[in-house]
Design a protein around this motif. Structure first.
Motif, PDB file in Angstrom:
ATOM      1  N   SER A   1       0.790  -1.228   0.000  1.00  0.00           N
ATOM      2  CA  SER A   1       0.000   0.000   0.000  1.00  0.00           C
ATOM      3  C   SER A   1       0.825   1.282   0.000  1.00  0.00           C
ATOM      4  CB  SER A   1      -0.930   0.022   1.219  1.00  0.00           C
ATOM      5  OG  SER A   1      -0.167  -0.015   2.419  1.00  0.00           O
ATOM      6  N   GLU A   2       2.128   1.195   0.240  1.00  0.00           N
ATOM      7  CA  GLU A   2       2.948   2.412   0.234  1.00  0.00           C
ATOM      8  C   GLU A   2       4.236   2.124  -0.531  1.00  0.00           C
ATOM      9  OE1 GLU A   2       4.396   6.091   3.079  1.00  0.00           O
ATOM     10  OE2 GLU A   2       3.380   4.380   3.987  1.00  0.00           O
ATOM     11  N   LEU A   3       4.351   2.701  -1.736  1.00  0.00           N
ATOM     12  CA  LEU A   3       5.487   2.384  -2.605  1.00  0.00           C
ATOM     13  C   LEU A   3       5.579   3.375  -3.755  1.00  0.00           C
ATOM     14  CD1 LEU A   3       4.388   0.853  -5.521  1.00  0.00           C
ATOM     15  CD2 LEU A   3       3.506  -0.665  -3.756  1.00  0.00           C
ATOM     16  N   PHE A   4       6.716   3.361  -4.435  1.00  0.00           N
ATOM     17  CA  PHE A   4       6.855   4.038  -5.731  1.00  0.00           C
ATOM     18  C   PHE A   4       7.933   3.331  -6.526  1.00  0.00           C
ATOM     19  CE2 PHE A   4      10.041   6.346  -3.248  1.00  0.00           C
ATOM     20  CZ  PHE A   4      11.077   6.528  -4.140  1.00  0.00           C
ATOM     21  N   VAL A   5       7.906   3.535  -7.841  1.00  0.00           N
ATOM     22  CA  VAL A   5       8.843   2.873  -8.753  1.00  0.00           C
ATOM     23  C   VAL A   5       9.652   3.930  -9.490  1.00  0.00           C
ATOM     24  CG1 VAL A   5       9.090   1.378 -10.762  1.00  0.00           C
ATOM     25  CG2 VAL A   5       7.317   0.897  -9.063  1.00  0.00           C
ATOM     26  N   LEU A   6      10.960   3.755  -9.491  1.00  0.00           N
ATOM     27  CA  LEU A   6      11.862   4.644 -10.226  1.00  0.00           C
ATOM     28  C   LEU A   6      12.430   3.863 -11.402  1.00  0.00           C
ATOM     29  CD1 LEU A   6      13.408   7.342 -10.405  1.00  0.00           C
ATOM     30  CD2 LEU A   6      15.148   6.336  -8.913  1.00  0.00           C
ATOM     31  N   SER A   7      12.084   4.264 -12.604  1.00  0.00           N
ATOM     32  CA  SER A   7      12.551   3.570 -13.808  1.00  0.00           C
ATOM     33  C   SER A   7      13.162   4.585 -14.767  1.00  0.00           C
ATOM     34  CB  SER A   7      11.390   2.829 -14.482  1.00  0.00           C
ATOM     35  OG  SER A   7      11.844   2.077 -15.597  1.00  0.00           O
ATOM     36  N   THR A   8      14.480   4.450 -15.000  1.00  0.00           N
ATOM     37  CA  THR A   8      15.201   5.334 -15.911  1.00  0.00           C
ATOM     38  C   THR A   8      16.015   4.471 -16.863  1.00  0.00           C
ATOM     39  OG1 THR A   8      17.277   5.521 -14.666  1.00  0.00           O
ATOM     40  CG2 THR A   8      15.437   6.912 -13.947  1.00  0.00           C
ATOM     41  N   CYS A   9      16.795   5.112 -17.728  1.00  0.00           N
ATOM     42  CA  CYS A   9      17.605   4.325 -18.657  1.00  0.00           C
ATOM     43  C   CYS A   9      18.704   3.562 -17.926  1.00  0.00           C
ATOM     44  CB  CYS A   9      18.216   5.220 -19.732  1.00  0.00           C
ATOM     45  SG  CYS A   9      19.325   6.497 -19.097  1.00  0.00           S
TER      46      CYS A   9
END
Length: 408
Positions: free
Chosen positions: A49-57
């Motif tokens: 319920s508490e998260l985030f995703v970091l997606s870069t090259c």
């Protein structure tokens, strides 16, 4: 969405980056905006319920509270083309204070493929903003990210870690310079005018002095706008084949899920330098096998070292010292937040005590009639909070607070 926990021992990051995986592997686990939305829709089923995703090259990482790290990895992989087993074999994971420190280092550009690359800050902001809009950012993550961004800003303002001009887009300019002794008469095609595309275009104009550049973008109006700003040309997407044929140098920054530039576009078109700035790759892999075609991707570009990077490396100790200060500030907030339930309970008890008939007998003459009860209670709570930060003896402080209040 389930109960949110703020026990730091349940906070994890798991991910992959350029250090152990090449761009081809990273592309299997890259998260587009559509995939990010799908991932968040699946999170409740994974009891997250508490998260985030970091997606870069250069990386794909998921940060959040979980029972274990595989829980987060499973959610991430459920929205990608790669599978969880493969991901876990190549992934790194950190927990608690180490996970927090990792995010601080990433945001400052210390963990970037090109040291000090400040573009990561905008990417973190966007990643967290999307999670917040979908109600996956609670008080802990909100405070953590704010502290992280403040630390990153302090590093940028107080050190030269991001000094000079070095980024993936600038590395492309350096590569072009090293490949062509003379750019006279060379034509450049830039496909994609998102953030990386815009930076690349400006760098070519500023550092190469080039104007024989054509911009092509899925949204033609965006290409026209940048062309007007920089004094270069633009064309519509349906003219792609014509301008591929004309170009000596082609840069691709389209950030699409499937290749934008195909081998068929390049076949039989003579010598071309093709630079793919995208993750996943947006140039068909087989194009590298064509006679006369030199295909370069972000991993090869990032090997470029120069004096700017050497100066940046000398700034790392100073940057890390700044980060330590901000981490300490965050951990103080976290420690204080853990005690909030106890402090609230004491406040309630002291207010009950003040209205009790026994209070006057117990307090005697130590408290004058003019004393403000709320102010005295707050003074007692402030003292209790200070002691609780210094010593982990909540029960003792509870009793001491009551004694202090009665004693005035």
């Amino acid at each position: 969405m389930g109960t949110r926990t703020t026990d730091i021992s349940g906070f994890y990051v798991v991910g992959i980056n350029y250090k152990k995986t090449d761009a081809a592997i990273r592309s299997q686990f890259a998260i587009s905006n559509e995939q990010y939305s799908h991932l968040l829709s699946l999170a409740p089923a994974h009891h997250l319920s508490e998260l985030f995703v970091l997606s870069t090259c250069n990386r794909t990482e998921i940060y959040g509270f979980a029972d274990n790290v595989r829980q987060l990895a499973g959610l991430l992989c459920s929205a990608t083309t790669g599978d969880t087993s493969t991901f876990m074999e190549i992934a790194y994971s950190k927990r608690g204070a180490e996970a927090i420190e990792h995010l601080f280092l990433v945001s400052a550009g210390i963990d970037s493929q090109i040291l000090g690359d400040y573009e990561i800050v905008g990417q973190i902001k966007q990643a967290v903003k999307f999670a917040r809009e979908n109600r996956f950012v609670g008080a802990f993550l909100d405070r953590l990210v704010n502290c992280v961004l403040q630390a990153s800003k302090s590093v940028k303002n107080q050190t030269e870690l991001s000094g000079g001009t070095v980024s993936v887009s600038f590395a492309a300019i350096q590569y072009i310079r090293s490949t062509f002794a003379d750019l006279t008469g060379k034509h450049i095609l830039l496909i994609g005018v998102g953030k990386i595309g815009r930076n690349t275009c400006r760098n070519m104009v500023d550092y190469l002095g080039m104007r024989d550049i054509t911009l092509i973008n899925r949204t033609e109006a965006s290409a026209a706008e940048l062309a007007a700003e920089t004094g270069v040309g633009y064309a519509s997407l349906d003219q792609l084949s014509t301008y591929v044929n004309k170009a000596d140098i082609i840069l691709v920054a389209t950030n699409a899920e499937e290749p934008t530039l195909m081998a068929s576009h390049l076949e039989g078109q003579g010598e071309k330098l093709v630079i793919d700035l995208s993750i996943p790759f947006n140039v068909e892999k087989s194009a590298a096998l064509l006679p006369g075609v030199t295909l370069v991707n972000v991993d090869e570009l990032s090997k470029i070292k120069d004096e700017t990077l050497q100066r940046r490396e000398a700034e790392v100790p100073k940057a890390k010292a700044i980060i330590v200060e901000h981490i300490t500030e965050f951990m103080d907030w976290y420690a204080m937040r853990k005690h909030v339930p106890v402090l609230k309970a004491v406040k309630t008890k002291l207010k009950e005590l003040h209205t009790s008939p026994l209070y006057g007998q117990l307090a005697g003459e130590t408290m004058s009639a003019t004393d403000d009860a709320d102010q005295q209670i707050q003074r007692v709570l402030n003292g209790m909070a200070t002691r609780m930060r210094q010593h982990n003896q909540g029960g003792c402080h509870y009793i001491q607070a009551i004694n202090e209040y009665i004693g005035g």
